[in-house]
Design an enzyme around this catalytic site. Sequence first.
Site, PDB file in Angstrom:
ATOM      1  N   ARG A 120      15.252  22.952   4.897  1.00 30.60           N
ATOM      2  CA  ARG A 120      14.959  24.263   5.480  1.00 30.60           C
ATOM      3  C   ARG A 120      15.227  24.189   6.975  1.00 30.60           C
ATOM      4  NH1 ARG A 120       9.116  26.293   3.518  1.00 30.60           N
ATOM      5  NH2 ARG A 120       8.880  26.726   5.721  1.00 30.60           N
TER       6      ARG A 120
ATOM      7  N   ARG B 225      -2.881  34.402   8.172  1.00 27.50           N
ATOM      8  CA  ARG B 225      -2.614  33.324   9.125  1.00 27.50           C
ATOM      9  C   ARG B 225      -3.406  33.528  10.427  1.00 27.50           C
ATOM     10  NH1 ARG B 225       1.968  31.121   6.496  1.00 27.50           N
ATOM     11  NH2 ARG B 225       3.337  29.945   7.781  1.00 27.50           N
TER      12      ARG B 225
ATOM     13  N   ARG C 129       4.643  25.112  14.941  1.00 25.84           N
ATOM     14  CA  ARG C 129       3.937  25.689  13.779  1.00 25.84           C
ATOM     15  C   ARG C 129       2.522  25.137  13.694  1.00 25.84           C
ATOM     16  NH1 ARG C 129       7.523  24.781   8.653  1.00 25.84           N
ATOM     17  NH2 ARG C 129       5.929  25.974   7.592  1.00 25.84           N
TER      18      ARG C 129
HETATM   19  P1  AMP Z   1       5.694  29.318   5.258  1.00 30.01           P
HETATM   20  O1  AMP Z   1       6.761  29.360   4.219  1.00 30.01           O
HETATM   21  O2  AMP Z   1       4.385  29.874   4.766  1.00 30.01           O
HETATM   22  O3  AMP Z   1       5.543  27.941   5.859  1.00 30.01           O
HETATM   23  O4  AMP Z   1       6.149  30.281   6.445  1.00 30.01           O
HETATM   24  C1  AMP Z   1       7.369  30.081   7.169  1.00 30.01           C
HETATM   25  C2  AMP Z   1       7.375  30.952   8.429  1.00 30.01           C
HETATM   26  O5  AMP Z   1       7.258  32.338   8.044  1.00 30.01           O
HETATM   27  C3  AMP Z   1       6.190  30.720   9.371  1.00 30.01           C
HETATM   28  O6  AMP Z   1       6.417  29.651  10.278  1.00 30.01           O
HETATM   29  C4  AMP Z   1       6.109  32.070  10.082  1.00 30.01           C
HETATM   30  O7  AMP Z   1       7.130  32.203  11.063  1.00 30.01           O
HETATM   31  C5  AMP Z   1       6.445  33.054   8.967  1.00 30.01           C
HETATM   32  N1  AMP Z   1       5.220  33.498   8.228  1.00 30.01           N
HETATM   33  C6  AMP Z   1       4.859  33.212   6.950  1.00 30.01           C
HETATM   34  N2  AMP Z   1       3.692  33.797   6.619  1.00 30.01           N
HETATM   35  C7  AMP Z   1       3.297  34.480   7.726  1.00 30.01           C
HETATM   36  C8  AMP Z   1       2.162  35.271   8.036  1.00 30.01           C
HETATM   37  N3  AMP Z   1       1.156  35.464   7.154  1.00 30.01           N
HETATM   38  N4  AMP Z   1       2.090  35.821   9.281  1.00 30.01           N
HETATM   39  C9  AMP Z   1       3.070  35.634  10.200  1.00 30.01           C
HETATM   40  N5  AMP Z   1       4.157  34.888   9.988  1.00 30.01           N
HETATM   41  C10 AMP Z   1       4.287  34.294   8.758  1.00 30.01           C
END
Ligand code: AMP
Length: 219
Positions: free
Chosen positions: A162, A89, A173
Amino acid sequence: MKNIILIAPPAAGKGTQAKLLCDKYKLAHISTGDLLRAVATKEDEFSLKVKEIMQSGKLVSDDIVLELLSNRIKEDDCKQGFILDGFPRNLNQANSYIELSNKLNIPVGNVIYIDVPMEITKKRIIGRLSCKCGAVYNDQIEENKPKVENTCDLCGASLNKRSDDNEETFIKRYDEYVKETYPVIEFFESKGMLHKINGVDSKENILNEISNIIDRGNI
Ligand code: AMP
């Protein structure tokens, strides 16, 4: 060994594509969001902190994410290859991942960037509803609404939203994505590893387009 890194803005359908591609090519699905959500279900201080950061829309610290990822990559189901969903990310994660792959002697893989405009991802996020059986719906997009409000068409269970799928968290985000993840896209592009896909299409067409890249042997 085929490794694929999927990069996309929030709710561009990368989780859906990751699952379809994993089934089709027998790859392990590594979603850092899922790994972190599993941590966040526990009640200790560390887990509550992770949950709080996720709900704020900010990124969890690189050290935590990298530790979860490096443990996951060593599991048996990753030996034939894996799809990284939601990682890297930021640039530090991209560089750390390249170091980790060199250390483990595995290919870095290729990068698929699913491009979707912000207004579309916003609708997808704010209306997103999911079922414990894995089905996903959207109450803001006509063709994706469940037949009966808040009820799964497939198994009849109640649908869940969610806790981070709200407008305020979405804006944070998205800002994080632009600030932190755009440089990752440019980084992989400069290395000639990036394949850009138009993400405003049916999931079948997007899957076909990604499959064409994989089948052409570019990955
Ligand atoms: P996602 O399910 O990929 O949309 O991720 C949900 C949340 O998890 C994000 O908004 C971040 O807070 C955290 N997150 C997921 N992947 C990462 C990553 N590679 N680095 C940092 N935070 C992450």
